[in-house]
Design a protein around this motif. Structure first.
Motif, mmCIF file in Angstrom:
data_model
loop_
_atom_site.group_PDB
_atom_site.id
_atom_site.type_symbol
_atom_site.label_atom_id
_atom_site.label_comp_id
_atom_site.label_asym_id
_atom_site.label_seq_id
_atom_site.Cartn_x
_atom_site.Cartn_y
_atom_site.Cartn_z
ATOM 1 N N PHE A 64 0.831 -1.204 0.000
ATOM 2 C CA PHE A 64 0.000 0.000 0.000
ATOM 3 C C PHE A 64 0.867 1.256 0.000
ATOM 4 N N TRP A 65 1.925 1.251 0.808
ATOM 5 C CA TRP A 65 2.871 2.385 0.863
ATOM 6 C C TRP A 65 3.470 2.656 -0.509
ATOM 7 N N HIS A 66 3.966 1.614 -1.158
ATOM 8 C CA HIS A 66 4.602 1.789 -2.467
ATOM 9 C C HIS A 66 3.580 2.250 -3.499
ATOM 10 N N ALA A 67 2.378 1.689 -3.432
ATOM 11 C CA ALA A 67 1.333 2.085 -4.368
ATOM 12 C C ALA A 67 1.002 3.568 -4.227
ATOM 13 N N LEU A 68 0.903 4.061 -2.996
ATOM 14 C CA LEU A 68 0.626 5.487 -2.796
ATOM 15 C C LEU A 68 1.687 6.358 -3.443
ATOM 16 N N HIS A 69 2.939 5.993 -3.272
ATOM 17 C CA HIS A 69 4.003 6.804 -3.853
ATOM 18 C C HIS A 69 3.992 6.727 -5.377
ATOM 19 N N LEU A 70 3.740 5.560 -5.936
ATOM 20 C CA LEU A 70 3.656 5.443 -7.389
ATOM 21 C C LEU A 70 2.460 6.217 -7.932
ATOM 22 N N ALA A 71 1.428 6.376 -7.110
ATOM 23 C CA ALA A 71 0.237 7.126 -7.515
ATOM 24 C C ALA A 71 0.431 8.631 -7.395
ATOM 25 N N GLY A 72 1.612 9.059 -6.953
ATOM 26 C CA GLY A 72 1.855 10.488 -6.767
ATOM 27 C C GLY A 72 1.229 11.042 -5.505
ATOM 28 N N ALA A 73 0.961 10.159 -4.547
ATOM 29 C CA ALA A 73 0.310 10.567 -3.303
ATOM 30 C C ALA A 73 1.247 10.406 -2.112
ATOM 31 N N GLY A 74 2.513 10.764 -2.301
ATOM 32 C CA GLY A 74 3.483 10.633 -1.228
ATOM 33 C C GLY A 74 3.131 11.450 0.000
ATOM 34 N N GLN A 75 2.594 12.651 -0.201
ATOM 35 C CA GLN A 75 2.211 13.478 0.937
ATOM 36 C C GLN A 75 1.072 12.839 1.718
ATOM 37 N N THR A 76 0.200 12.151 1.020
ATOM 38 C CA THR A 76 -0.870 11.429 1.695
ATOM 39 C C THR A 76 -0.295 10.316 2.557
ATOM 40 N N ALA A 77 0.730 9.631 2.052
ATOM 41 C CA ALA A 77 1.358 8.552 2.814
ATOM 42 C C ALA A 77 1.909 9.061 4.139
ATOM 43 N N THR A 78 2.485 10.252 4.135
ATOM 44 C CA THR A 78 3.089 10.774 5.369
ATOM 45 C C THR A 78 2.053 11.108 6.429
ATOM 46 N N ARG A 79 0.772 11.230 6.056
ATOM 47 C CA ARG A 79 -0.285 11.506 7.027
ATOM 48 C C ARG A 79 -0.741 10.253 7.771
ATOM 49 N N ILE A 80 -0.304 9.097 7.298
ATOM 50 C CA ILE A 80 -0.768 7.842 7.881
ATOM 51 C C ILE A 80 0.020 7.550 9.154
ATOM 52 N N THR A 81 -0.684 7.339 10.233
ATOM 53 C CA THR A 81 -0.055 7.002 11.511
ATOM 54 C C THR A 81 -0.625 5.672 12.004
ATOM 55 N N GLY A 82 0.133 5.015 12.858
ATOM 56 C CA GLY A 82 -0.349 3.784 13.463
ATOM 57 C C GLY A 82 0.044 2.533 12.712
ATOM 58 N N TYR A 83 0.725 2.671 11.574
ATOM 59 C CA TYR A 83 1.072 1.500 10.764
ATOM 60 C C TYR A 83 2.557 1.473 10.411
ATOM 61 N N GLY A 84 3.387 2.027 11.278
ATOM 62 C CA GLY A 84 4.816 1.854 11.125
ATOM 63 C C GLY A 84 5.558 3.067 10.606
ATOM 64 N N ARG A 85 6.861 3.058 10.896
ATOM 65 C CA ARG A 85 7.741 4.157 10.489
ATOM 66 C C ARG A 85 7.896 4.255 8.980
ATOM 67 N N LEU A 86 7.570 3.192 8.272
ATOM 68 C CA LEU A 86 7.699 3.196 6.816
ATOM 69 C C LEU A 86 6.958 4.372 6.190
ATOM 70 N N PHE A 87 5.785 4.726 6.730
ATOM 71 C CA PHE A 87 4.978 5.771 6.110
ATOM 72 C C PHE A 87 5.588 7.162 6.275
ATOM 73 N N HIS A 88 6.623 7.267 7.058
ATOM 74 C CA HIS A 88 7.343 8.532 7.172
ATOM 75 C C HIS A 88 8.647 8.517 6.388
ATOM 76 N N THR A 89 8.764 7.536 5.498
ATOM 77 C CA THR A 89 9.946 7.358 4.669
ATOM 78 C C THR A 89 9.514 7.328 3.213
ATOM 79 N N ALA A 90 10.300 7.955 2.348
ATOM 80 C CA ALA A 90 9.966 7.996 0.927
ATOM 81 C C ALA A 90 10.859 7.031 0.155
ATOM 82 N N PRO A 91 10.365 6.430 -0.911
ATOM 83 C CA PRO A 91 11.221 5.605 -1.762
ATOM 84 C C PRO A 91 12.424 6.412 -2.254
ATOM 85 N N GLY A 92 13.578 5.760 -2.247
ATOM 86 C CA GLY A 92 14.777 6.448 -2.694
ATOM 87 C C GLY A 92 15.530 7.128 -1.582
ATOM 88 N N SER A 93 14.898 7.289 -0.424
ATOM 89 C CA SER A 93 15.604 7.841 0.727
ATOM 90 C C SER A 93 16.243 6.703 1.496
#
Length: 269
Positions: free
Chosen positions: A237-266
C-alpha cells in the motif's frame, strides 16, 4: 437556487488503488482499507487461485504449481487489463509467493508483460515493494516471517529472492501458527515475532504473505522491539501510494509503522 449540502460520496479521491487478489482472499483489500485515509479508495480484481477453496479455505501447505499458475496468462493479464480500464492511479499485485517462485528476474519479466495491459498505469507487487521499502529504511539485515501455509522450500525461495537483491537474510521460515487465516490473531503473531525472530537482531522484519493478518501489530512491535516492521499489505500500500503520486498522503498515515514517514529512494540509515 439553493445550495445543496452534499454528504461524502466517494467521488473526490486523492488516489485510487487497484489491487489484484486471489479469488477467495479478502486480506489485501481489508488491510488496505484499514490503512487508507478517507480520500484513498481501493478497487479489487480477483484471479482464480487453485490452492484456495470457497470461504478462503486452504491446505495446511499450499502446493507450488497453483502459485506459479496464478501469474501465468491469461487470467492475471485479463484482470490487470480490466482494472486498468478504470480511472486508477496505480495497480498492485496482492500476492507474494509467485515472486518467490519466479525469482527476481522472473518477476521483472512478469511486470514487463503486464505493463503492456495497464495503459501506462504504474504497477507494483509485494516483493518489489518490500525491496523498495527496506532500501528506503536503510535495512540490510532482514528477517522474513512467512505464513504457516508456506512450506520450507517456498520459504527458502523467498530468502533467495531477497539475498539476490542484496539483503542479508538473518532468519526465515513459516511462522509456527495455525495454518488457517481465521486462526491467526494479532497476539499470536506478535508473540511469534518476539520469541522466535527478535533474537536474530534484524534491521527489519518482513511479515510476508498478503493473506496473513498482520498490519494491526506493526506499531506496537516497532515501539517494543526497536526495529522496523514491514508487512506484505502495508508495504504494498505504501509503495502504491508513492507510485500514484500521493506521497504526501502517505506521510499523514499514523499507526502503521515508520515506513509511512519514509519515501522511496531515501535511506533512514
Amino acid at each position: 437556487m439553493s445550495d445543496i449540502q452534499a454528504e461524502k460520496d466517494g467521488w473526490e479521491a486523492r488516489a485510487r488503488i487497484g489491487v489484484v487478489v486471489p479469488h477467495a482472499d479478502v486480506g489485501p483489500e481489508s488491510e488496505f482499507q484499514a490503512i487508507a485515509p478517507d480520500d484513498v479508495f481501493v478497487h479489487g480484481s480477483r484471479v482464480h487461485f487453485a490452492a484456495m477453496r470457497p470461504g478462503g479455505e486452504m491446505d495446511p501447505k499450499i502446493p507450488h504449481d497453483p502459485v506459479r499458475a496464478f501469474v501465468e496468462p491469461p487470467l492475471i493479464d485479463d484482470a490487470v487489463e480490466l482494472l486498468a480500464a478504470s480511472p486508477l492511479d496505480v495497480i498492485a499485485l496482492g500476492f507474494t509467493s509467485s515472486s518467490y517462485v519466479l525469482g527476481a528476474s522472473g518477476e521483472k519479466e512478469l511486470f514487463a508483460r503486464l505493463a503492456t495491459r495497464t495503459r501506462d498505469i504504474p504497477l507494483t507487487g509485494t516483493t518489489a515493494a518490500a525491496v523498495t521499502g527496506l532500501t528506503a529504511l536503510g535495512a540490510r539485515k532482514v528477517a522474513i516471517v512467512n505464513p504457516p501455509w508456506f512450506d520450507d522450500r517456498l520459504s527458502r525461495l523467498g530468502a533467495g529472492y531477497f539475498t539476490e537483491q542484496g539483503f542479508t537474510v538473518v532468519h526465515h521460515g513459516p511462522c509456527g501458527l495455525p495454518s488457517n487465516q481465521k486462526l491467526i490473531t494479532p497476539q499470536a503473531l506478535s508473540d511469534w515475532i518476539r520469541t522466535t525472530v527478535a533474537g536474530h537482531r534484524p534491521d527489519a522484519v518482513l511479515v510476508a504473505g498478503n493473506g496473513i493478518r498482520a498490519v494491526g501489530v506493526i506499531n506496537a512491535l516497532e515501539k517494543e522491539l526497536d526495529f522496523a516492521v514491514l508487512t506484505a499489505n502495508q508495504v504494498l500500500f505504501w509503495h502504491a501510494l508513492h507510485l500514484a503520486g500521493a506521497g504526501q498522503t502517505a506521510t499523514r498515515i499514523t499507526g502503521y509503522g515508520r515506513l509511512f514517514h519514509t519515501a522511496p529512494g531515501s535511506s533512514a540509515s
